[in-house]
Motif scaffolding. Structure first.
Motif, PDB file in Angstrom:
ATOM      1  N   THR A   1       0.830  -1.210   0.000  1.00 19.28           N
ATOM      2  CA  THR A   1       0.000   0.000   0.000  1.00 19.28           C
ATOM      3  C   THR A   1       0.862   1.256   0.000  1.00 19.28           C
ATOM      4  N   GLY A   2       1.925   1.252   0.832  1.00 22.75           N
ATOM      5  CA  GLY A   2       2.803   2.415   0.896  1.00 22.75           C
ATOM      6  C   GLY A   2       3.475   2.712  -0.426  1.00 22.75           C
ATOM      7  N   LEU A   3       4.001   1.678  -1.087  1.00 20.64           N
ATOM      8  CA  LEU A   3       4.681   1.875  -2.368  1.00 20.64           C
ATOM      9  C   LEU A   3       3.688   2.247  -3.464  1.00 20.64           C
ATOM     10  N   HIS A   4       2.525   1.615  -3.448  1.00 19.79           N
ATOM     11  CA  HIS A   4       1.486   1.936  -4.428  1.00 19.79           C
ATOM     12  C   HIS A   4       1.057   3.394  -4.288  1.00 19.79           C
ATOM     13  N   ASN A   5       0.844   3.851  -3.059  1.00 19.64           N
ATOM     14  CA  ASN A   5       0.446   5.239  -2.828  1.00 19.64           C
ATOM     15  C   ASN A   5       1.533   6.218  -3.256  1.00 19.64           C
ATOM     16  N   ALA A   6       2.798   5.859  -2.961  1.00 21.22           N
ATOM     17  CA  ALA A   6       3.910   6.725  -3.345  1.00 21.22           C
ATOM     18  C   ALA A   6       3.998   6.854  -4.868  1.00 21.22           C
TER      19      ALA A   6
ATOM     20  N   ASP B   1       4.993   4.907   8.534  1.00 18.82           N
ATOM     21  CA  ASP B   1       4.266   5.571   7.451  1.00 18.82           C
ATOM     22  C   ASP B   1       5.073   5.323   6.188  1.00 18.82           C
ATOM     23  N   TRP B   2       4.822   4.171   5.577  1.00 24.98           N
ATOM     24  CA  TRP B   2       5.598   3.771   4.405  1.00 24.98           C
ATOM     25  C   TRP B   2       5.374   4.714   3.231  1.00 24.98           C
ATOM     26  N   ASP B   3       4.202   5.380   3.182  1.00 25.10           N
ATOM     27  CA  ASP B   3       3.964   6.349   2.108  1.00 25.10           C
ATOM     28  C   ASP B   3       5.085   7.388   2.081  1.00 25.10           C
ATOM     29  N   VAL B   4       5.418   7.908   3.258  1.00 27.83           N
ATOM     30  CA  VAL B   4       6.441   8.949   3.375  1.00 27.83           C
ATOM     31  C   VAL B   4       7.798   8.435   2.918  1.00 27.83           C
ATOM     32  N   LEU B   5       8.173   7.255   3.403  1.00 29.19           N
ATOM     33  CA  LEU B   5       9.496   6.714   3.091  1.00 29.19           C
ATOM     34  C   LEU B   5       9.629   6.357   1.613  1.00 29.19           C
ATOM     35  N   TYR B   6       8.623   5.678   1.061  1.00 26.69           N
ATOM     36  CA  TYR B   6       8.702   5.295  -0.346  1.00 26.69           C
ATOM     37  C   TYR B   6       8.671   6.517  -1.263  1.00 26.69           C
ATOM     38  N   LYS B   7       7.918   7.524  -0.892  1.00 25.24           N
ATOM     39  CA  LYS B   7       7.872   8.745  -1.714  1.00 25.24           C
ATOM     40  C   LYS B   7       9.247   9.419  -1.733  1.00 25.24           C
ATOM     41  N   LYS B   8       9.921   9.476  -0.598  1.00 22.76           N
ATOM     42  CA  LYS B   8      11.257  10.068  -0.528  1.00 22.76           C
ATOM     43  C   LYS B   8      12.237   9.304  -1.407  1.00 22.76           C
ATOM     44  N   VAL B   9      12.226   7.982  -1.316  1.00 27.47           N
ATOM     45  CA  VAL B   9      13.163   7.164  -2.101  1.00 27.47           C
ATOM     46  C   VAL B   9      12.884   7.310  -3.594  1.00 27.47           C
ATOM     47  N   LEU B  10      11.613   7.264  -3.971  1.00 26.69           N
ATOM     48  CA  LEU B  10      11.267   7.389  -5.392  1.00 26.69           C
ATOM     49  C   LEU B  10      11.620   8.775  -5.938  1.00 26.69           C
ATOM     50  N   ASP B  11      11.334   9.824  -5.178  1.00 25.50           N
ATOM     51  CA  ASP B  11      11.665  11.172  -5.634  1.00 25.50           C
ATOM     52  C   ASP B  11      13.172  11.311  -5.878  1.00 25.50           C
ATOM     53  N   ASP B  12      13.960  10.800  -4.939  1.00 30.50           N
ATOM     54  CA  ASP B  12      15.408  10.875  -5.102  1.00 30.50           C
ATOM     55  C   ASP B  12      15.872  10.082  -6.318  1.00 30.50           C
TER      56      ASP B  12
END
Length: 398
Positions: free
Chosen positions: A72-77, A296-307
């Motif tokens: 869910t976290g990665l999908h949301n990110a 809050d995997w949304d936050v972590l996955y979004k950071k990694v993907l953005d970078d």
């Protein structure tokens, strides 16, 4: 030839003089060039507009626990990245102005933590076009180097903290920070002074959480003890429920856990015990459910993907985000939690938000050895990979 030698000598002297005068500029330029080379090597999207993301899960993406949280976290990110790119393109009128975005998301479920199965899963994702793959279970770390070297043009992110391949790095959240806070709440609310902890494996990730919880417990009640029972499996309902019964028989009146699903909380509810959750909260519990340490995997996955998409990923450093970045959080306290417990927890949370760490100051292990002295802090390297000991107050149930 004399004239030529003289001219060559003059040029050598002039070159050295120029280097001496401009050495700082040269060094900066060399550093920039090196960074550009690294970024070009590891910024694997290149000039492609759409990047395909892959995810490997050890269980089902709808398991109501660890695997669903990651999926869910990665999908949301991924969805947020796409939405932001669409807004940027609409604002500029140029689709490419937003840079690379996510063009696809594929998942492999129920993949065992052994090399053949993991290799087959990754191979399938790569054949489907994935340029970046997330390995979401600790045991995958044993094989990440072999797999990453087989796919040098794919970026791999794993939660284990292991891996030396140049196209891989690790990511995780500092859950131990909120584990400590839940330990404070549990320590105050326990009437017996005995708390129970059901855990899957004694790896650094689990031990880090156990130790943080115990430190919080002892901050609330210096005489309290934490009984830990390892089941040997991330998902074994019978063993986890049995563990709760055994720990209760030893006097434990507050139960928490570290496994893929909240079987321990369900059993605690059935037995009328207090409990503390972990990872995510799905469903409603009684007021005996005190709180939970959450990612809050949304936050972590979004950071990694953005970078990754912008070329800022540094594969020589791990991602480890905590309270200050919003990657971990505390579930709202139960109405049953007393004012003293809530106040103490908030005080400690405030200290962490201004850069105080749980694993700092004087810390003894459960064999009486001094592991951290006053004024010191345990390094991230040891916390992430080398924590194989338990703090004072922890007892392993055999």
């Amino acid at each position: 030839m004399k004239g030529f030698d003289g001219w060559r000598r003059f040029r050598q002297i002039a070159t050295w003089e120029w280097l001496e005068r401009n050495l700082p500029v040269v060094l900066v330029a060399a550093t920039v060039v090196a960074l550009v080379i690294v970024i070009q090597t590891f910024r694997l999207p290149g000039m492609e507009q759409h990047v395909t993301v892959g995810c490997v899960l050890v269980g089902s993406k709808t398991d109501g626990g660890w695997n669903e949280s990651h999926y869910t976290g990665l999908h949301n990110a991924c969805r947020k990245v796409v939405e932001e790119a669409a807004r940027a393109a609409e604002a500029s009128g140029d689709e490419r102005s937003a840079g690379p975005t996510i063009g696809g998301f594929f998942v492999r479920e129920n993949v065992p933590e052994e090399e053949a199965s993991l290799t087959a899963a990754v191979d399938g994702l790569v054949r489907e076009g994935c340029q970046v793959v997330f390995l979401t279970s600790f045991g995958y770390g044993r094989h990440i180097d072999t797999i990453a070297k087989d796919y040098p043009r794919v970026a791999f992110f794993g939660i284990s903290g292991k891996g030396e391949a140049k196209n891989s790095t690790s990511y995780f959240a500092r859950l131990y920070q909120v584990r400590y806070l839940t330990g404070i709440v549990a320590g105050f609310e326990s009437r017996t002074g005995v708390l129970g902890y059901v855990a899957a494996m004694p790896n650094p990730q689990s031990i880090r959480g156990i130790n943080a919880y115990a430190l919080g417990m002892r901050a609330a009640n210096p005489k309290a003890k934490l009984l830990v029972r390892f089941t040997g499996s991330w998902d074994n309902e019978a063993a986890e429920r049995e563990s709760v019964a055994l720990l209760q028989a030893e006097g434990a009146d507050v139960i928490t856990y570290h496994a893929d699903r909240p079987y321990a909380v369900h059993e605690a509810e059935t037995r009328g015990l207090l409990s503390v959750g972990y990872d995510a909260v799905r469903g409603e519990y009684s007021p005996r459910f005190l709180t939970a340490a959450l990612y809050d995997w949304d936050v972590l996955y979004k950071k990694v993907l953005d970078d990754y998409l912008s070329g800022r990923t540094n594969f020589s450093r791990r991602y480890w985000l905590g309270l200050m970045e919003g990657a971990v959080k505390l579930h709202p306290l139960s109405p049953a939690v007393g004012a003293k417990a809530a106040s103490a927890m908030e005080w400690e949370k405030g200290r962490m938000m201004v850069d105080w760490d749980v694993f700092s100051g004087q810390i003894y292990d459960n064999e009486g050895r001094l592991r951290c002295e006053r004024g010191e802090q345990i390094s991230d390297e040891e916390l992430f990979l080398g924590m194989n000991w338990f703090v004072e107050g922890v007892e392993i149930y055999e």
